[in-house]
Design a protein around this motif. Structure first.
Motif, short mmCIF file in Angstrom:
data_model
loop_
_atom_site.label_atom_id
_atom_site.label_comp_id
_atom_site.label_asym_id
_atom_site.label_seq_id
_atom_site.Cartn_x
_atom_site.Cartn_y
_atom_site.Cartn_z
N ASP A 84 0.72 -1.11 -0.04
CA ASP A 84 -0.01 0.00 0.14
C ASP A 84 0.94 1.31 -0.13
OD1 ASP A 84 -2.53 1.23 -0.11
OD2 ASP A 84 -3.36 0.17 1.69
N SER A 103 -7.04 1.76 11.74
CA SER A 103 -7.74 1.58 10.67
C SER A 103 -8.56 2.59 10.30
CB SER A 103 -8.95 0.80 11.50
OG SER A 103 -9.59 1.72 12.25
N TYR A 104 -9.18 2.57 9.41
CA TYR A 104 -10.13 3.75 8.78
C TYR A 104 -10.71 4.38 9.66
CZ TYR A 104 -13.39 6.50 5.78
OH TYR A 104 -14.08 7.47 5.37
N TYR A 161 -1.52 9.81 8.23
CA TYR A 161 -1.13 9.24 7.02
C TYR A 161 -0.48 8.05 7.16
CZ TYR A 161 0.54 8.31 2.26
OH TYR A 161 0.87 7.76 1.21
N ARG A 190 -3.87 1.32 5.75
CA ARG A 190 -3.94 1.32 4.51
C ARG A 190 -3.90 2.66 4.16
NH1 ARG A 190 -6.10 -3.31 2.49
NH2 ARG A 190 -6.94 -5.05 3.78
N SER A 224 -3.82 3.96 1.58
CA SER A 224 -4.68 4.52 0.27
C SER A 224 -6.01 4.96 0.79
CB SER A 224 -4.76 3.34 -0.59
OG SER A 224 -5.61 2.19 0.04
N GLN A 225 -6.32 4.80 1.64
CA GLN A 225 -7.79 5.27 2.27
C GLN A 225 -7.56 6.95 2.88
OE1 GLN A 225 -8.79 2.17 5.25
NE2 GLN A 225 -9.91 1.29 3.83
N TYR A 226 -6.31 7.29 2.79
CA TYR A 226 -6.02 8.59 3.24
C TYR A 226 -7.25 9.76 2.93
CZ TYR A 226 -3.51 13.20 4.30
OH TYR A 226 -3.29 14.30 4.62
N ALA A 237 -9.99 9.46 1.42
CA ALA A 237 -11.37 9.30 1.91
C ALA A 237 -11.46 9.81 3.25
CB ALA A 237 -11.77 7.97 1.80
N VAL A 238 -10.42 9.55 4.10
CA VAL A 238 -10.57 9.94 5.58
C VAL A 238 -10.45 11.46 5.63
CG1 VAL A 238 -9.07 9.99 7.54
CG2 VAL A 238 -9.32 7.89 6.48
N THR A 270 -13.76 12.74 4.39
CA THR A 270 -14.89 12.64 5.51
C THR A 270 -14.77 13.60 6.64
OG1 THR A 270 -14.99 10.47 4.93
CG2 THR A 270 -16.25 10.93 6.60
#
Length: 550
Positions: free
Chosen positions: A46, A161-162, A366, A371, A373-375, A377-378, A381
């Motif tokens: 990732d 986690s996310y 970060y 993961r 790659s979800q940064y 989206a975090v 949001t």
């Protein structure tokens, strides 16, 4: 202007743990040639950059990563519906035993860190021996047992986690700035509220730019690392000083906030000491300082970081109290409103800018994600949720109190309402848990200048932290204007941290690799940041001087 302790900390092992680790290392060497756990390997795909050795942590400040990790509260309580990994015991030492450890070099040979190679250990040994300890991931290993690989004990690097990252992001962004959004509408008018949305979009984009900067070279983990990669050691020092100044200024705001809200609860409180008569504002500022001082002396702030993670709940509760007072208790709405107020619009610019002062922590969030790659989206949001809350409070607060809106909407709410008491006490309690976490990075950066083997290092550490706390009290009493100080911080410091520096670092680090559109957009953001900073700083300073002269 709120993570786990960094994986770069060191800790002292017991003999039993050493024996167990020898077996563990031997087994690991046969199975995977000394590589890190399977979990870390799975994260490598990732974000491969972050598994390489770092060469950016040998200059001051070396304590930034760990201190900001504590400040941003990764070790917050497990929240099942957010998918947070289960936390193991976080250690029983809550007092400042690690303060004495920093000047006992004889313990260093027994310090080990299995996830780092020997070269990295030698680079980091001198600096991180003065940082608070984290519990060994082998603390639960019993003699005779074969240690198992650990992937979900502590939310260390690559294990957030996310949901955990989202909680941390919202907790950092949604701070005391939300209290002044109605005041910002009063200062700038309804049309000025559009600045909030502009800053939200620009701040989100610059948050993404920080990710590109981190991924550009191996070893980049923090904002100062980015500054060093962009502009050398001078850039690292300059960025660090700005970030620490912002944190220090936030502590001043906490003192003013406590004084204002406690004075609203007990307006007649006073204390006479001979010829000196302390009114409620001065008295409660002093009491707040006395209350937070022991927490600042602590070096293991894990318990405070657990409590501080409730900042999101506290913010939501205060917002609900405002809406309850306006809609259920029927406080009423004002008819006199301003569409645009050009004279004080720059003050509103600083207040809106302060709302998005979370970029100092975003690189830590970060690099701690399981993961990465979800940064985006975090981040999206976090900004979406916080902007929605800021807007709702700004509109409701200004509609309720109109031109009489004060710097904190809690001061406008009728004192006889239950909702008011809940909102004020929540506002009072929350900063008490965050003060030490906010001041700790500043204190730890100054403590790096103390020789590690100095016989009086413990005394010097206490002196530094006490001096910092007392200085925030003095400044808070000298400039007791919550809204104007917030506007000054937002204009002078947050514009640099949030808008100007991310773009400047991005252009410097990735020069020759970016498109013309990206370069033009960064130039526009820098221009917006510089103009906003200049006008906002001048306006805030002018109003502070004007108020002090009266």
């Amino acid at each position: 202007m709120n993570n786990s302790v960094s994986d770069h900390s060191f800790y002292i092992e017991s003999d039993e743990e050493e024996d167990a680790q020898k077996e563990f290392d031997k087994g690991e060497g046969n199975n995977n040639d000394g590589n890190v756990s399977d979990y870390s390997d799975s994260s490598a795909d990732d974000n491969p950059q972050q598994n390489k050795p770092s060469s950016y942590n040998t200059s001051w400040p070396q304590s930034y990563r760990q201190s900001i990790d504590l400040y941003s509260s990764v070790p917050s309580p497990s929240i099942g519906f957010l998918g947070t990994p289960t936390l193991s015991r976080f250690g029983s030492s809550f007092l400042s035993s690690s303060l004495t450890r920093r000047h006992t070099p004889e313990t260093l040979p027994t310090v080990t860190k299995p996830l780092l190679d020997e070269q990295q250990q030698q680079q980091r040994r001198s600096s991180h021996s003065l940082l608070p300890p984290i519990p060994s991931r082998r603390s639960s290993i019993k003699k005779g047992e074969k240690p198992s690989k650990v992937s979900h004990e502590l939310p260390n690097s690559h294990q957030c986690s996310y949901g955990q990252s989202l909680l941390n992001g919202i907790n950092v962004l949604c701070g005391v700035g939300i209290l002044s959004t109605p005041y910002a509408v009063k200062e700038g008018g309804w049309a000025g509220l559009s600045i909030l949305f502009v800053f939200a979009v620009l701040s989100f984009y610059t948050g993404i730019l920080l990710r590109y900067c981190l991924d550009s070279e191996p070893g980049l983990e923090t904002y100062p690392d980015i500054g060093q990669a962009a502009f050398g050691k001078a850039g690292r020092i300059a960025v660090s000083v700005i970030l620490y100044a912002e944190l220090y200024a936030c502590c001043i705001e906490y003192i003013i906030l406590e004084s204002d809200n406690l004075s609203s609860l007990f307006p007649n409180a006073h204390l006479s000491l001979g010829s000196f008569n302390l009114n409620s504002h001065i008295l409660f500022a002093l009491m707040t300082t006395v209350a937070v001082l022991p927490t600042v002396w602590l070096r293991d702030l894990s318990v405070l970081s657990y409590i501080s993670a409730g900042g999101v709940i506290a913010s939501v509760l205060v917002v609900l109290c405002l809406f309850w007072a306006g809609l259920v208790d029927e406080v009423g709405f004002q008819s006199k409103e301003t569409t645009l107020n050009l004279a004080t619009l720059p003050v509103a610019i600083g207040l809106y800018g302060y709302c998005y002062s979370g970029h100092a922590v975003f690189p830590n969030i970060y690099t701690s994600m399981a993961r990465p790659s979800q940064y985006p989206a975090v981040l999206l949001t976090c900004f979406g949720v916080c902007t929605l809350m800021f807007t709702g409070v700004a509109v409701m607060g200004y509609k309720m109190f109109g031109e009489s809106t004060l710097s904190q909407f809690t001061l406008n709410m009728p004192q006889d309402l239950v909702a008011t008491k809940i909102a004020v006490w929540t506002t009072v309690v929350n900063p008490l848990t965050k003060y030490a976490l906010t001041m700790s990075p500043v204190a730890m950066s100054l403590e790096e200048f103390i020789p590690a083997n100095h016989s009086k290092s413990f005394i010097y550490c206490v002196f530094i932290r006490t001096a910092l706390v007392v200085s925030t009290l003095i400044v808070g009493l000298a400039i007791p204007f919550f809204g104007l100080v917030m506007s000054l911080i937002g204009s002078l410091l947050t514009m640099l941290v949030t808008l100007i520096l991310p773009c400047a670092c991005f252009l410097s680090i990735l020069r020759g690799k970016i498109t013309r559109f990206q370069a033009a957009l960064c130039s526009i953001i820098i221009t917006v940041g510089v103009i906003s900073s200049a006008f906002g700083t001048y306006s805030a300073l002018a109003k502070i001087v004007e108020n002090l002269s009266h």
